[in-house]
Design an enzyme around this catalytic site. Structure first.
Site, PDB file in Angstrom:
ATOM      1  N   THR A 144       3.910   0.581  21.364  1.00  0.00           N
ATOM      2  CA  THR A 144       5.129   1.326  21.073  1.00  0.00           C
ATOM      3  C   THR A 144       4.788   2.808  20.977  1.00  0.00           C
ATOM      4  OG1 THR A 144       5.948  -0.570  19.814  1.00  0.00           O
ATOM      5  CG2 THR A 144       7.102   1.516  19.515  1.00  0.00           C
ATOM      6  N   ASP A 181     -10.386   3.185   2.525  1.00  0.00           N
ATOM      7  CA  ASP A 181     -10.535   2.532   3.829  1.00  0.00           C
ATOM      8  C   ASP A 181     -11.350   3.380   4.793  1.00  0.00           C
ATOM      9  OD1 ASP A 181      -9.178   0.204   3.180  1.00  0.00           O
ATOM     10  OD2 ASP A 181      -7.230   0.978   3.832  1.00  0.00           O
ATOM     11  N   MET A 187     -11.262  -3.974  12.793  1.00  0.00           N
ATOM     12  CA  MET A 187     -11.000  -3.860  11.367  1.00  0.00           C
ATOM     13  C   MET A 187     -10.624  -5.206  10.744  1.00  0.00           C
ATOM     14  SD  MET A 187      -9.040  -0.153  11.424  1.00  0.00           S
ATOM     15  CE  MET A 187      -9.066   0.182   9.655  1.00  0.00           C
ATOM     16  N   ALA A 225      -1.040   1.697  15.531  1.00  0.00           N
ATOM     17  CA  ALA A 225      -0.453   2.895  14.921  1.00  0.00           C
ATOM     18  C   ALA A 225       0.092   2.610  13.528  1.00  0.00           C
ATOM     19  CB  ALA A 225       0.651   3.442  15.821  1.00  0.00           C
ATOM     20  N   LYS A 274       0.811  -1.219   0.000  1.00  0.00           N
ATOM     21  CA  LYS A 274       0.000   0.000   0.000  1.00  0.00           C
ATOM     22  C   LYS A 274       0.849   1.276   0.000  1.00  0.00           C
ATOM     23  CE  LYS A 274      -3.938  -0.235   2.363  1.00  0.00           C
ATOM     24  NZ  LYS A 274      -4.930  -0.512   3.414  1.00  0.00           N
TER      25      LYS A 274
END
Length: 265
Positions: A154, A103, A205, A130, A67
């Site tokens: 993270t 999306d 998702m 993230a 992507k």
């Protein structure tokens, strides 16, 4: 002349996109095919995109791990793709490549379908993760007026996303105030549903399985849940319009996708 489009990713064998688009193509009676392409690496993906530039393909949906590369190869980049830092749709026309991201539209469509009473404008939303999926969710929810916070193991990655999009980095305590919690991780999050508000909405998702452990825990608490299949179908709708120039027919693609998944509602 048959219009050729498809989805590119690696691995790709389990993609439901050919089922969804193929169902719409058949219902619309189009002279078109939608195929799954599994380029072995970045060079093979670039070769596939080159075929599109030469007019062999009308367009491609793009999934992991290509992507970001898809965005970099484009001549024109839509605002949604620029905000995400990646593209899930490439459209080829007259030797040029146009990149977009559907999306976010898919996410908002899924919320409208399965959590119609949810209002995100001016309300706190927490996104778990993230990565690219989290970026798409954050951009769409920000555009809808939500107060978006990102929670990630993270902290450095969370701060990078926050700096790019202007959202907040939050701690676990923010879950207790969230109107919506979106799981954008590829693994089940360790979230205690008891810490959430009784009217909170949970969205995952991921759609394998349809009811993930995250959603199952929310349902056991009596929370409204939104599944990843609704988002997948939602993002496919604008892709279909861009690729084939017509509206998706009013046909039950969810049933076809569930059959392919081996799942039931």
């Amino acid at each position: 002349m048959t219009v050729v489009a498809g989805v590119a990713g690696q691995p790709i064998a389990q993609s439901l996109s050919p089922v969804i688009h193929g169902t719409w193509i058949a219902a619309a009676g189009l002279d078109a095919v939608y195929r799954a392409f599994g380029p072995a690496d970045a060079a093979a993906f670039a070769d596939l995109v080159g075929q599109g530039r030469r007019g062999v393909l009308r367009g491609l949906n793009v999934t992991a791990p290509f992507k970001e590369q898809a965005l970099a190869l484009a001549d024109e980049v839509a605002a949604a793709a620029r905000a995400c830092g990646s593209a899930n749709l490439l459209v080829f026309e007259d030797g040029r490549i146009r990149a977009d991201s559907t999306d976010g539209e898919g996410l908002m469509g899924a919320l409208a379908e399965q959590a119609p009473e949810l209002e995100v404008n001016s309300r706190p939303v927490v996104i778990l993760g993230a990565g690219g999926a989290a970026r798409a969710a954050a951009a769409a929810l920000m555009a809808a007026g939500a107060q978006v916070g990102v929670l990630n193991r993270t902290a450095e990655r969370a701060r990078a996303l926050a700096d790019d999009l202007g959202v907040a980095v939050v701690e676990a305590g923010a879950l207790g105030e969230a109107a919506l919690v979106v799981n954008a991780l590829s693994v089940p999050p360790s979230i205690d549903p008891a810490a959430l508000k009784s009217e909170a909405v949970l969205m995952d998702m991921t759609y394998r399985p349809l009811v993930t452990p995250f959603l199952a825990a929310g349902r056991a608490r009596g929370l409204t849940t939104v599944d990843g299949l609704a988002m997948l179908i939602g993002q496919a709708k604008p892709s279909f319009r861009a690729l084939f120039g017509v509206e998706p027919p009013d046909v039950d693609v969810r049933r076809a996708a569930l059959a392919a998944l081996g799942e039931a509602e």
